[in-house]
Design an enzyme around this catalytic site. Structure first.
Site, PDB file in Angstrom:
ATOM      1  NE  ARG A 142      29.684 124.012  71.477  1.00 27.23           N
ATOM      2  CZ  ARG A 142      29.584 123.020  71.000  1.00 27.23           C
ATOM      3  NH1 ARG A 142      29.978 121.742  71.694  1.00 27.23           N
ATOM      4  NH2 ARG A 142      29.527 122.564  69.596  1.00 27.23           N
ATOM      5  CE  LYS A 193      25.252 125.354  69.350  1.00 29.01           C
ATOM      6  NZ  LYS A 193      25.931 126.664  68.711  1.00 29.01           N
ATOM      7  CG  HIS A 234      33.836 129.660  71.504  1.00 31.50           C
ATOM      8  ND1 HIS A 234      33.187 128.809  72.172  1.00 31.50           N
ATOM      9  CD2 HIS A 234      33.428 129.388  70.104  1.00 31.50           C
ATOM     10  CE1 HIS A 234      32.458 128.133  71.379  1.00 31.50           C
ATOM     11  NE2 HIS A 234      32.665 128.495  70.021  1.00 31.50           N
ATOM     12  NE  ARG A 240      33.795 124.876  70.279  1.00 30.99           N
ATOM     13  CZ  ARG A 240      33.384 123.527  70.125  1.00 30.99           C
ATOM     14  NH1 ARG A 240      33.989 122.478  70.813  1.00 30.99           N
ATOM     15  NH2 ARG A 240      32.589 123.178  69.104  1.00 30.99           N
ATOM     16  CG  HIS A 285      31.821 121.797  64.741  1.00 28.52           C
ATOM     17  ND1 HIS A 285      33.058 122.430  63.965  1.00 28.52           N
ATOM     18  CD2 HIS A 285      31.316 122.354  65.614  1.00 28.52           C
ATOM     19  CE1 HIS A 285      33.369 123.305  64.629  1.00 28.52           C
ATOM     20  NE2 HIS A 285      32.515 123.441  65.680  1.00 28.52           N
ATOM     21  CE1 TYR A 332      37.968 127.336  64.580  1.00 22.74           C
ATOM     22  CE2 TYR A 332      36.842 125.174  64.008  1.00 22.74           C
ATOM     23  CZ  TYR A 332      36.919 126.372  64.685  1.00 22.74           C
ATOM     24  OH  TYR A 332      36.128 126.752  65.669  1.00 22.74           O
TER      25      TYR A 332
END
Length: 304
Positions: free
Chosen positions: A163, A188, A252, A255, A278, A287
């Site tokens: 990120r 995050k 992003h 990424r 994640h 994805y």
């Protein structure tokens, strides 16, 4: 393209048909409650970015109901706000969701309230797919970035699936060239993780370091301060223009492209989840909808 600054007075607001100053701030009670709300979020160790985002979203809501006591605000008022402000101004569902998060958190901290927090409904999520560049577009974009600092930054974000906040917060000691890993700290959700360090990017990093010699952060501004995300976004847009990429992209996107290209090369989804940081595999599963490896195996009936 000139820009002028004028005093923010009631007279000028009337002249330029801007809302009166009194209509842009909550009631005195609302201002006090927002300050208390910030203190609660800080005590729960929310990041400053999240605190700012939620408090600004809450401020807009309380400005809308500045003539109404906070204790009298109900769930129906949230519905009215969604219709009369969010929808009327064509604001996005994700922004509406942000408002809902702020309202929920806020009313959980209020003792006297008519609000039933569990009954506040969220907007239906739009099932949009991430924007992805091809490998050829990624390499062209990076190759045409002439400044070594900018080139290294873009290459690092793509090759490690970072990120932008993770890239600009990164310090020199986070690069582990012995194990060929990058230690992403306090990302995050306040989580640490390890992600990949490319051998080619390591060469770029060494070349970049020899020229710029950053002191603390891996990427620093002109005066040694932390590099800004706005500057990084500007770098990307300039490079995209040079590479002839006309569709809208952001940092992003790099990424997203990293994750998609890993999936297309046969990397297990569970490993990709760990590399991206994640919490849920459901987030990484998106994805699978943008990879074209499986689609290439399907013969189009028109071509039979």
């Amino acid at each position: 393209m000139g820009v002028w600054h004028i005093p923010d007075t009631e007279e000028n607001r009337i002249r330029f048909r801007i809302l009166p100053l009194s209509h842009t701030i909550p009631s005195p009670d609302g201002i006090e409650q927002i300050q208390k709300f910030k203190q609660v979020l800080r005590s729960k160790r929310y990041s400053e970015n999240t605190i700012t985002t939620y408090s600004e979203a809450l401020k807009l809501f309380l400005v809308f109901y500045r003539e109404k006591a906070i204790a009298e605000i109900t769930n129906d008022d949230v519905v009215i706000y969604n219709n009369e402000y969010i929808l009327k101004n064509n604001l996005s569902a994700s922004y509406q969701n942000q408002i809902v998060n702020a309202i929920k958190l806020f009313f959980q901290t209020i003792r006297e309230t008519k609000m039933l927090v569990d009954k506040i409904h969220r907007p239906k999520n739009a099932k949009t797919l991430p924007n992805v560049l091809s490998k050829e577009e990624i390499f062209r974009l990076i190759d045409l970035t002439t400044n070594i600092k900018h080139k290294t930054l873009l290459a690092l974000i793509y090759s490690s699936g970072l990120r932008i906040s993770e890239a600009i917060n990164m310090k020199i000691i986070d690069i582990d060239s012995q194990r060929m890993l990058i230690h992403v700290k306090n990302a995050k959700g306040k989580k640490d993780r390890y992600t990949l360090l490319s051998t080619k990017v390591l060469e770029l990093l060494r070349e970049y370091y020899a020229i710029y010699k950053p002191k603390m952060f891996l990427f620093e501004g002109q005066h040694g301060e932390q590099y800004s995300s706005r500057s990084a976004q500007s770098v990307l847009q300039q490079s995209a223009k040079k590479a002839g990429i006309t569709r809208p992209i952001s940092l992003h996107t790099l990424r997203h492209s990293f994750a998609t290209h890993l999936l297309e090369s046969g990397t297990d989804l569970r490993y990709i989840q760990d590399l991206l940081g994640h919490s849920s595999p459901k987030t990484t599963m998106i994805y699978t909808h943008v990879t074209n490896t499986s689609l290439k195996k399907i013969i189009n009936p028109f071509d039979m």
